[in-house]
Write a protein that holds these residues in place. Sequence first.
Motif, PDB file in Angstrom:
ATOM      1  N   ASN A   2       0.806  -1.223   0.000  1.00  0.00           N
ATOM      2  CA  ASN A   2       0.000   0.000   0.000  1.00  0.00           C
ATOM      3  C   ASN A   2       0.837   1.270   0.000  1.00  0.00           C
ATOM      4  OD1 ASN A   2      -2.380  -1.487   0.022  1.00  0.00           O
ATOM      5  ND2 ASN A   2      -2.531  -1.507   2.258  1.00  0.00           N
ATOM      6  N   ASN A   3       2.138   1.119   0.028  1.00  0.00           N
ATOM      7  CA  ASN A   3       3.049   2.278  -0.037  1.00  0.00           C
ATOM      8  C   ASN A   3       4.090   2.057  -1.124  1.00  0.00           C
ATOM      9  OD1 ASN A   3       2.477   4.110   2.506  1.00  0.00           O
ATOM     10  ND2 ASN A   3       2.318   1.991   3.206  1.00  0.00           N
ATOM     11  N   PRO A   4       3.649   2.034  -2.394  1.00  0.00           N
ATOM     12  CA  PRO A   4       4.562   1.722  -3.501  1.00  0.00           C
ATOM     13  C   PRO A   4       5.664   2.765  -3.713  1.00  0.00           C
ATOM     14  CG  PRO A   4       2.447   2.488  -4.330  1.00  0.00           C
ATOM     15  CD  PRO A   4       2.277   2.285  -2.866  1.00  0.00           C
ATOM     16  N   ASP A   5       5.469   3.977  -3.174  1.00  0.00           N
ATOM     17  CA  ASP A   5       6.522   4.988  -3.308  1.00  0.00           C
ATOM     18  C   ASP A   5       7.681   4.738  -2.345  1.00  0.00           C
ATOM     19  OD1 ASP A   5       5.149   6.331  -5.298  1.00  0.00           O
ATOM     20  OD2 ASP A   5       4.074   7.620  -3.880  1.00  0.00           O
ATOM     21  N   GLU A   6       7.424   3.931  -1.305  1.00  0.00           N
ATOM     22  CA  GLU A   6       8.445   3.675  -0.302  1.00  0.00           C
ATOM     23  C   GLU A   6       8.970   2.238  -0.326  1.00  0.00           C
ATOM     24  OE1 GLU A   6       9.990   5.693   1.866  1.00  0.00           O
ATOM     25  OE2 GLU A   6       8.995   7.358   0.860  1.00  0.00           O
ATOM     26  N   TRP A   7       8.103   1.309  -0.752  1.00  0.00           N
ATOM     27  CA  TRP A   7       8.483  -0.094  -0.717  1.00  0.00           C
ATOM     28  C   TRP A   7       8.272  -0.761  -2.067  1.00  0.00           C
ATOM     29  CZ3 TRP A   7      10.906  -1.947   3.506  1.00  0.00           C
ATOM     30  CH2 TRP A   7      10.745  -1.237   4.706  1.00  0.00           C
ATOM     31  N   LYS A   8       9.143  -1.681  -2.371  1.00  0.00           N
ATOM     32  CA  LYS A   8       9.056  -2.400  -3.633  1.00  0.00           C
ATOM     33  C   LYS A   8       9.375  -3.871  -3.392  1.00  0.00           C
ATOM     34  CE  LYS A   8      11.166  -2.591  -8.243  1.00  0.00           C
ATOM     35  NZ  LYS A   8      12.136  -1.967  -9.154  1.00  0.00           N
ATOM     36  N   ARG A   9       8.570  -4.725  -3.986  1.00  0.00           N
ATOM     37  CA  ARG A   9       8.835  -6.150  -3.843  1.00  0.00           C
ATOM     38  C   ARG A   9      10.020  -6.559  -4.711  1.00  0.00           C
ATOM     39  NH1 ARG A   9       4.852 -11.336  -5.299  1.00  0.00           N
ATOM     40  NH2 ARG A   9       6.292 -12.938  -4.480  1.00  0.00           N
ATOM     41  N   VAL A  10      10.899  -7.388  -4.139  1.00  0.00           N
ATOM     42  CA  VAL A  10      12.043  -7.944  -4.876  1.00  0.00           C
ATOM     43  C   VAL A  10      12.111  -9.438  -4.570  1.00  0.00           C
ATOM     44  CG1 VAL A  10      13.409  -5.823  -4.980  1.00  0.00           C
ATOM     45  CG2 VAL A  10      13.592  -7.304  -2.984  1.00  0.00           C
ATOM     46  N   PRO A  11      12.598 -10.253  -5.493  1.00  0.00           N
ATOM     47  CA  PRO A  11      12.669 -11.707  -5.251  1.00  0.00           C
ATOM     48  C   PRO A  11      13.690 -12.037  -4.179  1.00  0.00           C
ATOM     49  CG  PRO A  11      13.732 -11.140  -7.315  1.00  0.00           C
ATOM     50  CD  PRO A  11      13.064  -9.889  -6.843  1.00  0.00           C
ATOM     51  N   TYR A  12      13.396 -13.067  -3.421  1.00  0.00           N
ATOM     52  CA  TYR A  12      14.310 -13.495  -2.359  1.00  0.00           C
ATOM     53  C   TYR A  12      15.330 -14.509  -2.878  1.00  0.00           C
ATOM     54  CZ  TYR A  12      15.930 -14.937   2.252  1.00  0.00           C
ATOM     55  OH  TYR A  12      16.711 -15.200   3.351  1.00  0.00           O
ATOM     56  N   PHE A  13      14.890 -15.459  -3.689  1.00  0.00           N
ATOM     57  CA  PHE A  13      15.774 -16.521  -4.172  1.00  0.00           C
ATOM     58  C   PHE A  13      16.395 -16.232  -5.534  1.00  0.00           C
ATOM     59  CE2 PHE A  13      13.437 -20.074  -1.661  1.00  0.00           C
ATOM     60  CZ  PHE A  13      14.171 -19.752  -0.544  1.00  0.00           C
ATOM     61  N   TRP A  14      16.088 -15.127  -6.152  1.00  0.00           N
ATOM     62  CA  TRP A  14      16.481 -14.932  -7.550  1.00  0.00           C
ATOM     63  C   TRP A  14      17.995 -14.977  -7.715  1.00  0.00           C
ATOM     64  CZ3 TRP A  14      19.002 -12.112 -11.258  1.00  0.00           C
ATOM     65  CH2 TRP A  14      18.551 -12.299 -12.578  1.00  0.00           C
TER      66      TRP A  14
END
Length: 267
Positions: free
Chosen positions: A94-106
């Motif tokens: 809900n806070n895309p300006d502050e947080w971004k999903r990134v892969p853990y195992f990539w």
Amino acid sequence: MESITKSFVFSQPMLATWATCCILFGVSISLFGVDQGWITFVKAPSKDNTKQDIGDKDEKEETASRPDEKMDPETYKKFTDTLLQSDAAKECLNNPDEWKRVPYFWDGGKNDRSKALVPGTLHGPDRLSVEPVMFLNRDRKRFVVILHVGKRLCGHDGIVHGGVQATLFDEITARPAFWNLPRNIALTATLKVNYRRPVLADQILVFRTQLANLEGRKATVVAQLEDTKGNLLSDAESLYISPSNEKLLPDLSSHVKTIESVYPGNF
């Protein structure tokens, strides 16, 4: 009075007669034992059968001690969706300006995960059930990691092993260090874990970690482990050092940038 010592010497015929009597006596006792059922002769198993029996035993023990390594795609997706529906994940989404999903195992498909501890040995049904969900803050100094820990990572029955917690802290606190140290690479120098409460197995856990201090090739990172209700379970502090010998570990600068580009985001 003179003492007289007498010696008795066996002649060869006498020795032969004595040996024959002993042999005949032994054979008689053996035959009588077989007749009375005292002695039985069992055919030794062939080498092939022995190997087969041992193989069957090993296979049964392996099947009993390790569950199926694979989880069907539908169940895997349900587990991942459950992680994404947690309050910690929603806070980041809900806070895309502050947080971004990134892969853990990539890893770009360059490494064999089966040889790695966390993405290989610890990843699977009743362990780390699915790939952890990880979020990166815009400042690249803070990470949030959400994961499900299963029933097969216990020390005491039903309680997650302290060594598993330490391993996860080591893995997760490395993220801020990697993102901020020279060449985006580091080695663990120290790790201190404070165990506050028993961590029950088969639940969703939330790790929050951030860079506390950066000095040259050294990075100090702190982290805390919570349950989904926000209760503090344990916390840790790690020191990471980027090696001065550039040949020791590869430069991961391009790797980090690629990781950030896997999922869409505002930064």
